[in-house]
Design an enzyme around this catalytic site. Structure first.
Site, PDB file in Angstrom:
ATOM      1  N   TYR A 148       0.844  -1.190   0.000  1.00  0.00           N
ATOM      2  CA  TYR A 148       0.000   0.000   0.000  1.00  0.00           C
ATOM      3  C   TYR A 148       0.877   1.236   0.000  1.00  0.00           C
ATOM      4  O   TYR A 148       1.861   1.291   0.747  1.00  0.00           O
ATOM      5  CB  TYR A 148      -0.906   0.008   1.237  1.00  0.00           C
ATOM      6  CG  TYR A 148      -1.783   1.246   1.351  1.00  0.00           C
ATOM      7  CD1 TYR A 148      -2.830   1.460   0.455  1.00  0.00           C
ATOM      8  CD2 TYR A 148      -1.570   2.179   2.361  1.00  0.00           C
ATOM      9  CE1 TYR A 148      -3.642   2.593   0.568  1.00  0.00           C
ATOM     10  CE2 TYR A 148      -2.384   3.308   2.475  1.00  0.00           C
ATOM     11  CZ  TYR A 148      -3.413   3.510   1.579  1.00  0.00           C
ATOM     12  OH  TYR A 148      -4.209   4.618   1.685  1.00  0.00           O
ATOM     13  N   ASP A 243       9.242   2.676   0.204  1.00  0.00           N
ATOM     14  CA  ASP A 243       8.187   3.369   0.937  1.00  0.00           C
ATOM     15  C   ASP A 243       8.294   2.945   2.390  1.00  0.00           C
ATOM     16  O   ASP A 243       7.872   1.861   2.769  1.00  0.00           O
ATOM     17  CB  ASP A 243       6.819   3.030   0.346  1.00  0.00           C
ATOM     18  CG  ASP A 243       5.690   3.786   1.052  1.00  0.00           C
ATOM     19  OD1 ASP A 243       5.964   4.447   2.077  1.00  0.00           O
ATOM     20  OD2 ASP A 243       4.535   3.697   0.584  1.00  0.00           O
ATOM     21  N   LYS A 271       3.779   8.933   9.243  1.00  0.00           N
ATOM     22  CA  LYS A 271       3.500   8.314  10.549  1.00  0.00           C
ATOM     23  C   LYS A 271       4.460   8.763  11.665  1.00  0.00           C
ATOM     24  O   LYS A 271       4.289   9.854  12.180  1.00  0.00           O
ATOM     25  CB  LYS A 271       3.433   6.801  10.373  1.00  0.00           C
ATOM     26  CG  LYS A 271       2.339   6.426   9.347  1.00  0.00           C
ATOM     27  CD  LYS A 271       1.847   5.014   9.334  1.00  0.00           C
ATOM     28  CE  LYS A 271       0.599   4.933   8.472  1.00  0.00           C
ATOM     29  NZ  LYS A 271       0.725   4.218   7.227  1.00  0.00           N
TER      30      LYS A 271
END
Ligand SMILES: *Cc1c(COP(=O)(O)O)cnc(C)c1O
Length: 434
Positions: A148, A243, A271
């Site tokens: 994702y 990522d 995050k």
């Protein structure tokens, strides 16, 4: 027998929210569609515990989906936010906070030469992909099924049919012509990737991967495969992108790149680096980053980028991660937690296993090793649904989907984890009707 928690206030708020927000939420997984009952409305949290609007307390393993590696409401992070916000919230100018967090990151992350802050992980990925295309002058992006990368159009793409799978959009609203610019490959498949690069490499701008795929279960990759990505990119004028929105600063200060000792051209973050505030960041080799405006021709901007409050929260978080034993401690705690749960699974002969890396864990409902997304049986998620229900009733909060990983923070004490093991064992027994 099971003392049903009263969640009537959450239920009322959810019914009200459904009138205002699609599905009652502002991000889909929060709606509890894959598990039972209404979502829990949280009013406050401290350490590894959250309290809902009905005053139920939950031992939390979701950690706001990853940012809270220090647990909820960490004192130093909170103080830095309050101190910063007292002087204003946003100036639309450079601020000293940028230099401070810039040095905290660049002085301690050997793979980052230049960085830029944005406001979400999605934005970081979108910007890195544009940069890769601008730098190489090529068009196609290779991604992997089961990774994702946020809700960027070009990443909302799944494998189509055919030998080399040019993508098909996985969301309405993404034109097939966009999706065709994305090639979807299989995780951990060296031969498959070699073939794609051989045939399409002349027009591939970037290969992007979660080096620790953690958004579709936890699909740990062979080091050989990650190395191959870096090598193929170097040999074919392709930009390699890790990522690290989840893995960055989580498994090591230098993320998965540091843990595996690999140096991708670009990395994306989010995050943890915002300490619980909205954030994204991308960075890597200075030669590539210098293509970004105003130095270069690749445009990228943001009104609230590098917001001082976000940067202060991020810096107060990252400084605590620099403590020499920080990652070792989380790793050891997680290992003990996971092995105690696996001991129970083995003893009862359940077809399940908990796996982990650093403080990230995932319970899979099979004892088989999983290296690619197609090896996950969607039917096994029925077990998770039951488990989630029993855990929630017993005051343990897991992310409301079996495809989500769990996180252990520095605020989870040995006592908290022992208590959780006890409750998870009981919930497993109920799930498998032992
Ligand atoms: C969470 C996540 C994103 C998206 O970040 P947002 O801040 O939600 O936009 C992108 N990539 C990975 C690997 C993520 O885990």
């Amino acid at each position: 027998m099971s003392n049903q928690l009263d969640r009537s206030k959450s239920e009322l708020l959810f019914n009200d929210a459904k009138m205002m927000f699609p599905g009652g939420v502002n991000s889909p997984v929060r709606a509890f569609k894959s598990v039972s009952g209404p979502p829990v409305f949280i009013k406050k949290a401290e350490g590894c515990y959250m309290t809902d609007v009905d005053d139920n307390r939950y031992l939390d393993f979701c950690g706001s989906w990853g940012p809270l590696i220090l647990g909820h409401n960490n004192a130093a992070v909170r103080d830095s936010i309050i101190e910063t916000v007292a002087h204003g919230t946003s100036f639309g100018t450079p601020t000293p906070h940028g230099n401070e967090i810039g040095h905290t990151i660049l002085d301690n992350h050997s793979r980052l030469e230049k960085i830029r802050f944005v406001s979400s992980g999605t934005e970081a990925v979108m910007s890195a992909l544009r940069l890769a295309r601008g730098y190489t002058g090529k068009n196609k992006i290779v991604k992997f099924e089961g990774c994702y990368h946020g809700h960027v159009d070009s990443m909302l793409v799944k494998a189509g049919s055919g030998l080399i799978t040019f993508g098909e959009s996985s969301s309405a609203g993404v034109p097939e012509s966009f999706a065709k610019e994305t090639i979807v490959a299989k995780l951990n498949d060296c031969e498959g990737l070699r073939k794609i690069v051989q045939q399409e490499g002349h027009d591939i701008a970037a290969i992007i991967i979660e080096p620790i795929p953690a958004n579709n279960g936890l699909i740990l990759q062979d080091l050989e495969f990650l190395k191959l990505i870096i090598d193929l990119c170097r040999e074919n004028q392709i930009v390699s992108i890790f990522d690290e929105v989840i893995s960055g600063f989580r498994v090591h200060f230098e993320g998965a790149s540091g843990l595996y000792n690999l140096s991708p051209d670009l990395m994306t973050f989010g995050k943890i680096i915002g300490g619980g505030m909205p954030v994204g960041m991308y960075g890597g080799k200075a030669e590539i980053m210098s293509m970004i405006s105003p130095d270069g021709p690749v445009y990228q901007a943001g009104t609230l980028s590098a917001n001082p409050v976000t940067l202060a929260a991020g810096n107060a978080t990252l400084k605590q991660l620099l403590h020499p034993d920080f990652y070792k401690k989380i790793e050891l705690k997680t290992e003990t937690f996971v092995s105690q749960i696996n001991d129970h699974i083995l003893e009862r002969e359940y077809d399940a296993e908990m796996i982990h890396i650093g403080g990230i864990f995932w319970l899979k409902f099979t004892s088989k090793t999983i290296k690619s997304a197609d090896q996950i049986d969607p039917l096994s998620m029925e077990y998770f649904k039951k488990l989630h229900h029993h855990l929630l009733q017993d005051g343990v909060y897991f992310g409301p989907s079996g495809y989500e990983v769990g996180f252990i923070s520095s605020a989870h004490t040995e006592n908290d984890l022992n208590l959780a093991v006890e409750k998870i064992r009981i919930a497993l027994d109920k799930t498998f009707e032992y």
